[in-house]
Design a protein around this motif. Sequence first.
Motif, mmCIF file in Angstrom:
data_model
loop_
_atom_site.group_PDB
_atom_site.id
_atom_site.type_symbol
_atom_site.label_atom_id
_atom_site.label_comp_id
_atom_site.label_asym_id
_atom_site.label_seq_id
_atom_site.Cartn_x
_atom_site.Cartn_y
_atom_site.Cartn_z
ATOM 1 N N GLY A 90 4.557 1.229 -10.611
ATOM 2 C CA GLY A 90 4.134 1.090 -11.991
ATOM 3 C C GLY A 90 4.948 0.145 -12.836
ATOM 4 O O GLY A 90 4.959 0.265 -14.062
ATOM 5 N N VAL A 91 5.641 -0.830 -12.216
ATOM 6 C CA VAL A 91 6.300 -1.860 -13.017
ATOM 7 C C VAL A 91 5.246 -2.610 -13.832
ATOM 8 O O VAL A 91 5.478 -2.986 -14.977
ATOM 9 C CB VAL A 91 7.087 -2.837 -12.130
ATOM 10 N N HIS A 92 4.081 -2.800 -13.236
ATOM 11 C CA HIS A 92 2.931 -3.362 -13.942
ATOM 12 C C HIS A 92 1.942 -2.228 -14.239
ATOM 13 O O HIS A 92 1.600 -1.437 -13.362
ATOM 14 C CB HIS A 92 2.271 -4.451 -13.110
ATOM 15 N N GLY A 93 1.493 -2.172 -15.483
ATOM 16 C CA GLY A 93 0.765 -0.995 -15.948
ATOM 17 C C GLY A 93 -0.673 -0.878 -15.509
ATOM 18 O O GLY A 93 -1.306 0.156 -15.748
ATOM 19 N N ILE A 95 11.629 0.479 -1.716
ATOM 20 C CA ILE A 95 10.281 -0.077 -1.632
ATOM 21 C C ILE A 95 9.687 -0.026 -3.029
ATOM 22 O O ILE A 95 9.585 1.031 -3.642
ATOM 23 C CB ILE A 95 9.389 0.698 -0.643
ATOM 24 N N ASP A 96 9.304 -1.198 -3.539
ATOM 25 C CA ASP A 96 8.705 -1.306 -4.866
ATOM 26 C C ASP A 96 7.218 -1.566 -4.690
ATOM 27 O O ASP A 96 6.822 -2.579 -4.115
ATOM 28 C CB ASP A 96 9.381 -2.443 -5.640
ATOM 29 N N LEU A 97 6.387 -0.653 -5.179
ATOM 30 C CA LEU A 97 4.944 -0.697 -4.952
ATOM 31 C C LEU A 97 4.228 -1.459 -6.065
ATOM 32 O O LEU A 97 4.455 -1.209 -7.253
ATOM 33 C CB LEU A 97 4.378 0.729 -4.872
ATOM 34 N N HIS A 98 3.327 -2.366 -5.661
ATOM 35 C CA HIS A 98 2.570 -3.187 -6.604
ATOM 36 C C HIS A 98 1.132 -3.339 -6.113
ATOM 37 O O HIS A 98 0.739 -2.793 -5.076
ATOM 38 C CB HIS A 98 3.202 -4.573 -6.721
#
Length: 362
Positions: A83-86, A174-177
């Motif tokens: 959720g770094v990008h909404g 791990i950063d999910l996008h």
Amino acid sequence: MSKKLILTFLSLSTLVLAKTEYTGEKYLGKDIISNLDVNDLENGKIYEFFFEGTENSLGSPWYIPVTVIKGKKSGGKFLLNSGVHGNELNPILTTYKVKEQLNPKDVKGTITIVHGMNIPGLLNNTRGYKFAGNSENTSDLNRIINSGKTTAIDQKYSTLIWQNLLSKNADKVIDLHTSGKGSQFPLFVYADFRNPDIKKMAELTSSDIVKMDNGEKGSVETSFVELSIPSITFELGSSETQEAEIVSRATNGVINNLIYWNYLDMKELSSTTVKTFYGNTWSRIRAEKGGFVEAKVKVMDKVKKNDVLFVQYDAFGNMVKEYKSPNSGVVASIKDYPYSEPGDSLGRVIEYDSNDKNQILK
């Protein structure tokens, strides 16, 4: 007192202050914290916190949901961020599906899950951090996460999260996008292959495509890599939608990593028949004219140089332009809305270096 002694004292003071800090209040029945240090938490438990972010324009804090699974057995620290990008929804659901499979009795060390970092963006369905009031402006938090700046509200928000929630609670990340708005995307990984652990993390995801690159300054992935903490960006299909198959595969990719890196006591990795495409460059195809665009390929189609990818028509249905592949490779993305203006991105083709020994798909 010498300069060296002063620096040592300050470092020790910082370590003493680096603890989980509770505000003493609750939100929706959950404890609110302003700082997280997973080392403080008792083993063998699942913790559900709201992390207190900056205040909004009404003077109320933004609350970020965080789960910490502290295993009965000792081990390292794994961070799963989302959720770094909404407007990226597949990642949120994936964090829930991963959590469903975790039990403290099977966990070694600590697994921290952030279920949506950019709360203003999530509430407004915007990719960037949404500023208050009538402002149409947004800010990409994945370019300023470790800036250390606190002048503007987006900087304050990202810096607080980086310093008090993310940076000190991970040995692997791990950063999910997902892709940006208006684009079809497969299961996709960005990974810095200069680090062998990162290469292995990417392989364990069983994604459709792995793009080998050195990362983006200010992103969650690269910020951790700069701290010598292995990290990958895991792209889960398209934005503003939920894709059950993508979420299921992404969940398996995360679980595979947890097992391999000894955070989860399970014997078998999830099997897959996917043959991953490894590429290190890609080309973006942009519209040169306005009009209706028909895609002649699908995501993950193999293409050769000069294959027709898109055909563009004018308002009367007359073909005005063919767009061909600049190189051989795999279709990595396609614009999912047919009308295009000059300059619009129609899609991307990812290519590979024929001398690259990591390339699997020939």
